[in-house]
Each structure stands twice: as structure tokens, then as C-alpha cells.
Design a protein around this motif. Structure first.
Motif, PDB file in Angstrom:
ATOM      1  N   ASP A   1     -44.164  -9.312 -15.886  1.00 56.82           N
ATOM      2  CA  ASP A   1     -43.861 -10.310 -14.861  1.00 56.82           C
ATOM      3  C   ASP A   1     -42.344 -10.417 -14.750  1.00 56.82           C
TER       4      ASP A   1
ATOM      5  N   ARG B   1     -45.486  -7.533 -11.531  1.00 54.17           N
ATOM      6  CA  ARG B   1     -45.522  -8.592 -10.528  1.00 54.17           C
ATOM      7  C   ARG B   1     -44.167  -9.298 -10.503  1.00 54.17           C
TER       8      ARG B   1
ATOM      9  N   TYR C   1     -41.938 -12.563  -9.411  1.00 58.89           N
ATOM     10  CA  TYR C   1     -42.012 -13.984  -9.087  1.00 58.89           C
ATOM     11  C   TYR C   1     -40.611 -14.443  -8.701  1.00 58.89           C
TER      12      TYR C   1
ATOM     13  N   GLY D   1     -47.251 -16.296 -13.993  1.00 53.13           N
ATOM     14  CA  GLY D   1     -47.846 -15.002 -14.296  1.00 53.13           C
ATOM     15  C   GLY D   1     -48.612 -14.995 -15.604  1.00 53.13           C
TER      16      GLY D   1
END
Length: 373
Positions: A6, A34, A36, A81
Motif C-alpha cells: 500500500d 494500491r 492511497y 489498505g
């Protein structure tokens, strides 16, 4: 690669030319990544290029309802996450295309590591103030990965931490909203929760960070850091120790003595005034000698800026204690290398040695003025 990462990017400005390349970083084969992106500015204008990349699948954008500060925003990123690793990046860095691959490879090779500290490279200084920042040592943490195999903490500009090592630890919101001390606090607490295992350094994970404000002199930043750092001994007392008063604290004590002398013994005001002037002069001399030893770029303006940077930080340190009524915080210092030293009173360095040599001479001079009056 079976790792999941994350990437947490707190931001206030959402500057497109920095963020788009970060969001476009090459995903390592077999890894789940991912992003953020968290804005701490409810009125931020999101550029079309960034908006187009936010898909709710691997790129997420969250906007705080109000300005909540760096700690809250990073915590929100952590909690958004569930990846095995959390990579913290600044919102104004330039990144190599393979940054995530380097981190993913390190995570695969050392899956039980507490975390990995990347390298943050500043440009070559173009102005005296930037030379002074380097000479002051305040940004040494940016390049710690070049000089150590491991360290107790790293800059949130570029560091990855194992989520299971983080556990329920979060950035403390007692520190200034704009940042200062909360990163040291967080990483040392995570380290303590993992048998005090240092973070591995990963110099191959190199990013570039610009100078702040186009290298213009700015003393608000060190003052803010000082204000935040004043909280560290209180939050992590096991890493705190006592020092002799720094220049700012010494001047404060002398001013208090002058106020008392004005009522009790006015004849002392002259010697106290000489002492205060001498203390400031010795600060300039000691800091300049230390700057030369650190191979600062020669120049009176550079040396002067280093002095002001130190005084700004120490003034923030003092203010951070006084505004909370923590008088006992004066002379209390934090060992930000993660050490447990009980006292630094007689720990030597070039700066201290110069002061120890000159202070007795100053006291003798002030006393001579008093006795001859």
C-alpha cells in the motif's frame, strides 16, 4: 512476486507533475500494489490527469473534511489498505520507474524485516541557504541509507514498513499538524514493538526531493521541527537525556537573572549584558567551527545561516516546552538515533569543545567587569 504494497501519499497541494509519475510507477510482476492519495485540504482542486487515474481499484483518492494534519492523514492511509507492506512517500518527490520493484524485491528477500529506509536525494545546492541546510546536518536522515546498513528510523519521504510490524501503532496527533517529531515517534515505537530491530537501509530505492521554497531562507521549518521535537522526550522518555543548556536556554536564564538583578543588585546588569552578548558570539564561533569541520561550502553567509538554523530549532524547542508549561523540559534532549543514554552532559563534539573552552573566558570577563565597577 507475491507481496502486496500500500503506497500512502499524504498531500495538501496535489501537484500533478509530481503525483502522476508516482501513480504511474511500474507494478512489480505478481505483486499487488494500491495507491492511497490523501489530501489534507478539503478545498483542493484535483487536476483532470489525477482524477482520471483514480479508479477505486488500485488508485484511491481520499480528501479530509478539514485540515487534520500530517499524522491524522498518514493514519488514514494506513487504515485504508490491508497490504503486507506500507510504503510512505512524499507528494513532491520524483521517482525512478523501478522504485516499487526494488522495494518488492527487498520484501521478498527479507519478509520479516521491520522495514526498509530508502534514499532521498536533494539537488546540488544553488544558494547559500541550501549549503547551510546540508552543513547543519538537519537533513542527514534523508541520506542515512548511504551511510548505514540499518537505522532506528527514517524519513516519511521514502520508507516502507511491514504492516504486521506496525500493528495498532499510529502516528501521534500530539505533534504539530504541519509535521515535526511525529515521524521519529512513530518509527521508534514500531521499532520498539519489534524487539528494537532497526530498519534495513535500501540505497537502491532512491528518490529525488526538491529544495523547499526555491532555496529561499526559511526559518519557520526548523522552528516547527524544534517545537515538535520538544514533545519527544515526554512521549519516549527511554530515549531522553539531560544536556547542558543550549544557547537559547542560556540566554533565557540570563534574561531571568537580569530581571532579578534589576531589582536586587543593578550593578550586575552590565556583566549580565556582556555575558549574553558573549554567549551569542560563542554560538557563532562554535557553529562556524563545526560547519567547517563538516566541510560546509566556505562563505560567511553560509555560516551565518547555519547559526540561524540552529537557533531557530532551539528556539522552537524552548517554545515547545514553555507553551505547555513544561519547565522540566528545558535541557532535556532526545536521542533520535534510538539510543538509551541517560546523560549527555559530558559527551563531546567539536561544537561543545569550542564552547567549553570559551565559556570560562566569558565568565571571567563578566566577573572582571563586575569586580572592577
Amino acid at each position: 512476486m507475491g507481496v502486496s504494497i500500500d503506497v500512502v501519499i499524504p498531500s495538501f497541494r496535489l501537484i500533478e507533475h509530481y503525483l502522476v509519475p508516482i501513480l504511474q510507477l511500474k507494478r512489480p510482476a505478481g505483486a499487488r500494489v494500491r495507491f492511497y492519495l490523501l489530501s489534507d485540504n478539503p478545498e483542493v482542486a484535483v487536476s483532470p490527469a489525477i482524477a482520471d487515474m483514480v479508479n477505486g481499484t488500485d488508485v484511491f483518492l481520499e480528501v479530509n473534511p478539514q485540515n487534520m494534519g500530517a499524522a491524522y492523514t498518514r493514519n488514514r492511509g494506513i487504515e485504508s489498505g490491508d497490504g503486507d507492506w506500507v510504503l510512505f512517500l512524499d507528494d513532491d518527490i520524483t521517482v525512478p520507474a523501478d522504485l516499487l520493484e526494488i522495494y518488492a524485491r527487498a520484501a521478498e528477500q527479507e519478509p520479516r524485516a521491520t522495514g526498509f529506509i530508502g534514499l532521498v536525494r536533494l539537488p546540488a545546492p544553488g544558494k547559500p541557504f541550501s549549503d547551510a541546510i546540508l552543513a547543519s546536518g538537519s537533513m542527514d536522515i534523508f541520506t542515512i541509507a548511504e551511510h548505514r546498513k540499518d537505522f532506528a528510523w527514517g524519513a516519511t519521504a521514502n520508507i516502507m514498513v511491514r504492516r504486521s510490524a506496525i500493528g495498532n501503532i499510529r502516528f501521534s496527533e500530539v505533534y504539530p499538524k504541519s509535521g515535526g517529531g511525529e515521524d521519529v515517534d512513530f518509527f521508534l515505537k514500531v521499532r520498539a514493538a519489534n524487539q528494537y530491530e532497526n530498519y534495513r537501509t535500501l540505497p537502491a530505492a532512491e528518490v529525488n526531493h526538491p529544495w523547499w521554497k526555491n532555496e529561499a531562507p526559511d526559518f519557520k521549518r526548523p522552528f516547527r521541527y524544534g517545537t515538535g521535537n520538544a514533545l519527544l522526550p515526554e512521549q519516549l522518555p527511554q530515549h531522553a537525556s539531560r544536556e547542558l543548556p543550549n544557547t537559547v536556554e542560556t540566554v533565557l536564564l540570563a534574561v531571568v537573572a537580569a530581571i532579578v538583578a534589576a531589582v536586587v543588585k543593578p550593578a550586575l546588569l552590565g556583566p549580565i549584558g556582556i555575558f549574553i552578548g558573549g554567549v551569542l558570539a560563542i554560538e557563532c564561533i562554535a557553529t562556524t567551527v563545526q560547519s567547517i569541520k563538516r566541510k560546509a561550502k566556505p562563505g560567511l553567509l553560509v555560516y551565518w545561516y547555519v547559526v540561524l538554523l540552529r537557533l531557530s530549532h532551539d528556539l522552537g524547542l524552548l517554545w515547545g516546552n514553555l507553551r505547555r508549561g513544561k519547565i522540566e523540559g528545558i535541557t532535556r534532549r532526545f536521542n533520535d538515533n534510538g539510543g538509551f543514554r541517560k546523560s549527555n552532559l559530558f559527551r563531546t563534539n567539536t561544537y561543545k569543545i569550542v564552547k567549553w573552552i570559551l565559556y570560562p573566558l566569558l565568565i571571567w570577563l563578566a566577573w572582571s567587569v563586575y569586580t572592577s565597577a
